[in-house]
Design an enzyme around this catalytic site. Sequence first.
Site, mmCIF file in Angstrom:
data_model
loop_
_atom_site.group_PDB
_atom_site.id
_atom_site.type_symbol
_atom_site.label_atom_id
_atom_site.label_comp_id
_atom_site.label_asym_id
_atom_site.label_seq_id
_atom_site.Cartn_x
_atom_site.Cartn_y
_atom_site.Cartn_z
ATOM 1 C CG ASP A 109 -2.262 0.629 0.947
ATOM 2 O OD1 ASP A 109 -2.317 1.492 0.053
ATOM 3 O OD2 ASP A 109 -3.254 0.294 1.625
ATOM 4 C CG ASP B 38 -9.712 1.705 -0.972
ATOM 5 O OD1 ASP B 38 -8.734 1.839 -1.736
ATOM 6 O OD2 ASP B 38 -9.599 1.670 0.276
#
Length: 420
Positions: A159, A219
């Site tokens: 990430d 997301d």
Amino acid sequence: MSKMLLLLVLLSLLNPAVEALDNGLALKPTMGWLHWERFMCNTDCDTDPDNCISERLYMQMADMMVKDGWREAGYEYVCIDDCWPSHERDAQGRLQPDPKRFPGGIKKLADYVHSKGLKLGIYADVGEKTCAGYPGSLGYYETDAQTFADWDVDLLKFDGCNLKWTLLGDGYIKMSKALNKTGRSILYSCEWPLYEWPFQTPNYTAIRETCNHWRNFNDVFDSWISIKSILDWTASHQDIIVPSAGPGGWNDPDMLVIGNFGLSHDQQESQMALWAIMAAPLLMSNDLRDICPRSKELLQNRRIIEISQDPLGKQGYRSAKGNSFEVWERPLSKNRLAVAVLNLQEIGGPRGFAISGVAGWKKVCDPQCNVTLILPEYKEMGVQTKESKLILKVNPSGTALLTVTPISKDFGRIHWKDTD
Ligand code: GLA
């Protein structure tokens, strides 16, 4: 050096975008399961033992993947997302799993997952902390890569939270090299472009050389609005991102949320169809212990998975938009074509779409083609021509998915001779 060889070398220098990360992995879009969208950062194993982020969750998913035909269908990676580690590194500076939730440790979990013929994925972050506030890998790239290799992990989702954006490239490249140095095959899933887009157009040549897939956009949530926004973003940036996809490296529009709460069945079909057209990793985030038969059948539809995994490895794109329809096309091996027609009108009933409105149709169906309808139901539509008057019926927020196979002129002639 022969002139031909020289030409080839020059051409390959001129076209560096074709260079994928050279680790032999992700030659087809990755398939598996990833915990985030469905289970998020639930660490409360006292009151919610069945759904908290713990070794039990991944073991149960691995069991289900074998028992219910997921592995058979091609889903291979069982992936841990954020919130697995302890808040402190160990005395040697290594990440360690939360001892209460992962009493056996990650190595043992990897062994378990491997014993089922599956692979294990783990999560870390290029910055100081993960997005949920657990220790990040900044300053520990080599240590963490080696730890994951020692644990026999097979995939790393890396990430991009909590790092100055100008350092993203450096961090992602360093981790890629660190993984390579361990000598273990670890598929490398990045979010580099997602965190760079707000500041500049990412360098997809570099990203493709560094990562096996990469998130570009927000997301995914369990809602149709979220799916639509991802499709829209992808289509409006397709000139930049589609050329960078191919065997070894893929654009990642995020998880499949099929089998959860927010999408109607037609919308689930749309996600599955379009993710296959986009040559996207198929990482489900759902509860395999509790999934309705229709969602399961859709996720395991072998004809859709065949499109996703087509060996040509070209990403599809939106080729037309109008009258609340979108047409997406993906070139397949053997000159075939996959076509998805999405009905974006969320009022009324099924609407008709004339197949002759598909850009690639005239080419593939000259003089004739064979059409297989895959969604909303499997149906052989038989031999069609350039002038075909075929009308597809598409439900509101649903998708008609089909493959078109050319019938070559040569074949026609041989066939004619044979039957003469
Ligand atoms: C970011 C990522 C998500 C998920 C969370 C975890 O938002 O984009 O996919 O990994 O972090 O905190």
